[in-house]
Every structure is written in C-alpha cells, then in structure tokens.
Design a protein around this motif. Structure first.
Motif, PDB file in Angstrom:
ATOM      1  N   MET A   1      23.999  44.496  44.112  1.00  0.00           N
ATOM      2  CA  MET A   1      25.071  43.516  43.928  1.00  0.00           C
ATOM      3  C   MET A   1      26.308  43.928  44.726  1.00  0.00           C
ATOM      4  O   MET A   1      26.534  45.110  44.961  1.00  0.00           O
ATOM      5  CB  MET A   1      25.459  43.405  42.451  1.00  0.00           C
ATOM      6  N   VAL A   3      30.172  44.260  44.506  1.00  0.00           N
ATOM      7  CA  VAL A   3      31.119  44.378  43.399  1.00  0.00           C
ATOM      8  C   VAL A   3      32.463  44.866  43.914  1.00  0.00           C
ATOM      9  O   VAL A   3      32.535  45.784  44.728  1.00  0.00           O
ATOM     10  CB  VAL A   3      30.597  45.357  42.325  1.00  0.00           C
ATOM     11  N   ALA A 111      39.360  38.051  39.285  1.00  0.00           N
ATOM     12  CA  ALA A 111      37.947  37.669  39.248  1.00  0.00           C
ATOM     13  C   ALA A 111      37.696  36.397  40.040  1.00  0.00           C
ATOM     14  O   ALA A 111      36.694  36.291  40.762  1.00  0.00           O
ATOM     15  CB  ALA A 111      37.503  37.493  37.802  1.00  0.00           C
ATOM     16  N   THR A 114      37.702  37.280  43.632  1.00  0.00           N
ATOM     17  CA  THR A 114      36.507  38.067  43.925  1.00  0.00           C
ATOM     18  C   THR A 114      35.282  37.181  44.083  1.00  0.00           C
ATOM     19  O   THR A 114      34.512  37.301  45.047  1.00  0.00           O
ATOM     20  CB  THR A 114      36.282  39.090  42.788  1.00  0.00           C
ATOM     21  N   LEU A 115      35.074  36.266  43.143  1.00  0.00           N
ATOM     22  CA  LEU A 115      33.914  35.390  43.191  1.00  0.00           C
ATOM     23  C   LEU A 115      33.999  34.418  44.365  1.00  0.00           C
ATOM     24  O   LEU A 115      32.990  34.102  45.002  1.00  0.00           O
ATOM     25  CB  LEU A 115      33.769  34.635  41.875  1.00  0.00           C
ATOM     26  N   ASP A 120      29.792  39.532  43.385  1.00  0.00           N
ATOM     27  CA  ASP A 120      29.108  39.208  42.134  1.00  0.00           C
ATOM     28  C   ASP A 120      29.941  39.498  40.896  1.00  0.00           C
ATOM     29  O   ASP A 120      29.613  39.025  39.807  1.00  0.00           O
ATOM     30  CB  ASP A 120      27.789  39.984  42.048  1.00  0.00           C
ATOM     31  N   GLY A 121      30.989  40.306  41.033  1.00  0.00           N
ATOM     32  CA  GLY A 121      31.802  40.590  39.867  1.00  0.00           C
ATOM     33  C   GLY A 121      32.845  41.649  40.118  1.00  0.00           C
ATOM     34  O   GLY A 121      33.012  42.145  41.236  1.00  0.00           O
ATOM     35  N   ARG A 165      32.144  33.342  30.336  1.00  0.00           N
ATOM     36  CA  ARG A 165      32.090  33.245  31.798  1.00  0.00           C
ATOM     37  C   ARG A 165      32.629  34.518  32.440  1.00  0.00           C
ATOM     38  O   ARG A 165      32.074  35.017  33.423  1.00  0.00           O
ATOM     39  CB  ARG A 165      32.906  32.035  32.264  1.00  0.00           C
ATOM     40  N   GLN A 166      33.714  35.051  31.904  1.00  0.00           N
ATOM     41  CA  GLN A 166      34.290  36.276  32.457  1.00  0.00           C
ATOM     42  C   GLN A 166      33.399  37.480  32.214  1.00  0.00           C
ATOM     43  O   GLN A 166      33.279  38.365  33.065  1.00  0.00           O
ATOM     44  CB  GLN A 166      35.688  36.495  31.863  1.00  0.00           C
ATOM     45  N   ALA A 169      30.658  38.264  34.794  1.00  0.00           N
ATOM     46  CA  ALA A 169      31.008  38.857  36.093  1.00  0.00           C
ATOM     47  C   ALA A 169      31.803  40.145  35.917  1.00  0.00           C
ATOM     48  O   ALA A 169      32.580  40.513  36.788  1.00  0.00           O
ATOM     49  CB  ALA A 169      31.807  37.856  36.925  1.00  0.00           C
TER      50      ALA A 169
END
Length: 365
Positions: A1, A3, A111, A114-115, A120-121, A165-166, A169
């Motif tokens: 991933m 990150v 976040a 980032t997304l 991915d998180g 949702r948070q 990620a």
C-alpha cells in the motif's frame, strides 16, 4: 500500500514510519506545518510543530530513505482548532483541542489530501489499535478502533471522533507496543529522537498558561465569584478562564464556614459569574451530548457501554442511547465529578471504541 506517515518530529511517529516501511509499504513522510509563525526551538516539553520538530522529522525520513514533505495546514488548524477553542471557552464550555485536531485536521484535511493524491491512507504514532474484519477480536465485521495494549499510553479517547470512513484509511502501527519498547526500538534504529521528551498539554499554548492565553484573545472581563447562596466570595478576570471541578487559582477572600475546600460548580458567561461550592456538588451521573460520531453504525436502543470523559480518565460503567433528535444520553452507574460542557464523552464496548459525543449538559438522576 502507499501510505503517508504523519511525522511530528517525535519518537512515536518516527517508529511508526519505520514499521510501515518494514512491513513493505510504499511510505512518504509528511510533517504538518500548523503554525503561521512556528518557533525555531522548543522551550520545553510542551507544544510541538516548531522548526526544530520539522528538522527532526526530516532527519528520520532521510535515515529511512523515504521522501519527505512539509504540508502547510496552518490556516485549517487556526480555523478548525484554535478559533474553535477560543469560541468554546467564550461560550463557557471546556473543549478538547486534541479531539478537534484529529477530527478536522489529521483524519479530515490531511486524510482528504492524502487520498486525493492516490495514497491508501494515513499513519500516525497514536497508541491505539485497528482491528480488521476476520481478526479474532473483531465483533462487527467492519474495521474497528480499539484501545492500545499499553493502557498507560492509550490514546483511543482522542481518536473517538473518527467515523467509519476515516477508520478505513487509518494506520496505527504502535498499538501493540509500550512506550519503553518504542524508545528502545528508536535507539536501535539510530534515531536521534529516541530520548526526545514527549509533547503534552495544548500544543499551541507552549507555556501552559491557558487562562493567560485566552485573556490575550478575549480580553479581561472582571466579575464576581459567588457561593451557592449568591454571596460574593471573590473576583475573577474572566469567567471563561474557569472550568467545572477547578479548585486551584480561585483566590477566594475567605474559607468556607465549615473550612472545607470549594470548587467551581458552574460558570455563567452571560452574567460573567463563577459559582463555587462543596465537592459533593460536582458529582453527576447523567450526561447529554450532541454531534455524535460513531466508529460504525449508531447503537440501537439502550445499550451497555463504558464511558470515559477525560483523555486519561477512568472508564465508567454506563448505558447509552441515541435519541431521535440527535442527542446521546449516557447514564453512569456511579457518579463522576468535574464533568463540564464542551468536553467529550467517548463510549466503549470492551476495548472497542463505539463512538463519541460533545457534552452539552449534565445532571443527577
């Protein structure tokens, strides 16, 4: 991933980034610039986000061989955390800025960015655990937020504002480790921050003088300190500087008739009065909250929970119910003292975080 590791410049976020890299993830280090006029050096263990902290984070990233960036979220932080903090105190409430920062900055503004960039998180050095579906400890079939293995460092309370949702990620690589183990690991990895003191208290009030800091923004507003009968027993320079349960710094003219200590039992910013009374007046067993945030589906009906009202407070047996008008009513099995409007109540099912709400009022059942 792929990150983003949020790197504060401290030992926890340094080890968190290293562990992600060891696990085979594609890691990019990011330091958040949260002040428009960051100090060059720390004056004490209070506070964070100085230029020194940014430099410490960069040195760790260089040692790990990962890309490193500084992202400017100072305007977001001022608006969503600092201004909110001032407004809450001006309204006579006692906010927790760490929860607001997690809710609106680290796992919202950061976040989202980032997304949007295809990662991915976000990973942080918080002491908490994410339990994935299929793990033996998982009870819901969804990603769950749980207390850390190290009870003394557990930070699940300040993460209780995260929604489902948070959580999807978020990465917390330190949740299964104690703080002494983290420092040893940092030293073994050759990180210069291995012995760096932890930051604590309110990061944007580096000297720890919250009342003085607020006075500089809200101005002095002299008023009366009264007892429960209405008799004037002292003066203050602003009711906003006091919170329920406070005993120190009252400078009352004379002791109570029975010689017992007195505590702040109410603040009224409308009349600019602070009310003091005996310790037994602080005990409450009903908490009503608003702005509920659930780490999964909202509980249905009356459910047994553990309730925590302070970051390092005890967990209290309780029941909770979400009402049709959006409130959360928590009834404690035992009375708790010094609970103020503006604080957050975080609810647990065992070690799992159920959700949280901002306290609007309290009562005795």
């Amino acid at each position: 991933m792929r990150v983003v590791a949020a790197m504060s410049g401290g030992v926890d976020s340094a080890v968190a980034a290293a562990r992600l890299l060891d696990a085979g993830h594609d890691v990019v280090g990011v330091h958040l610039a949260l002040s428009t006029s960051a100090a060059t050096l720390r004056e004490s263990a209070r506070g964070c986000c100085t230029l020194e902290d940014a430099a410490d984070a960069r040195r760790v990233a260089d040692r790990l061989g990962i890309p490193f960036y500084v992202w400017d979220l100072a305007d977001d932080f001022r608006r969503d955390v600092v201004d909110d903090f001032v407004a809450e105190y001006a309204a006579g409430r006692t906010p927790n800025p760490c929860l607001r920062c997690n809710e609106r900055i680290k796992f919202a503004a950061l976040a989202d960015k980032t997304l949007a960039l295809g990662f991915d998180g976000v990973a942080t050095g918080h002491y908490a655990r994410i339990v994935d579906p299929g793990d033996p400890d998982n009870t819901t079939g969804r990603r769950e937020l749980h207390r850390a293995a190290d009870a003394a460092k557990d930070q699940s309370y300040v993460l209780g504002v995260m929604d489902e949702r948070q959580l999807a990620a978020a990465f917390f690589p330190l949740g299964d480790t104690t703080k002494p183990e983290i420092r040893r690991e940092a030293a073994e990895r050759g990180f210069a921050v291995a012995k760096k003191p932890d930051s604590y208290d309110i990061c944007f009030i580096s000297d720890g003088d919250t009342r003085g800091w607020l006075a500089g923004r809200l101005g002095e507003r002299p008023g009366e300190i009264v007892d429960t009968s209405g008799e004037i027993v002292g003066e203050h320079r602003g009711a906003y500087g006091y919170t329920v349960g406070q005993r120190k710094g009252l400078a009352l003219r004379r002791p109570a008739a029975d010689g017992r200590p007195r505590y702040v039992v109410d603040t009224d910013v409308t009349t600019n009065r602070v009310v003091v009374g005996p310790e037994e007046m602080l005990g409450i067993d009903v908490i009503v909250g608003e702005n509920a945030r659930w780490c999964g589906p909202a509980p249905e009906g009356l459910v047994p929970v553990g309730a925590q009202v302070r970051a390092h407070g005890r967990e209290l047996p309780a029941t909770a119910e979400a009402t049709p008008d959006g409130e959360v009513v928590v009834r404690l099995a035992h009375r708790e003292r010094g609970v103020a409007a503006g604080q957050s109540v975080v609810l647990y099912d065992g070690t799992r975080v159920v959700g949280s709400a901002t306290i609007t009022r309290t009562a005795r059942d």
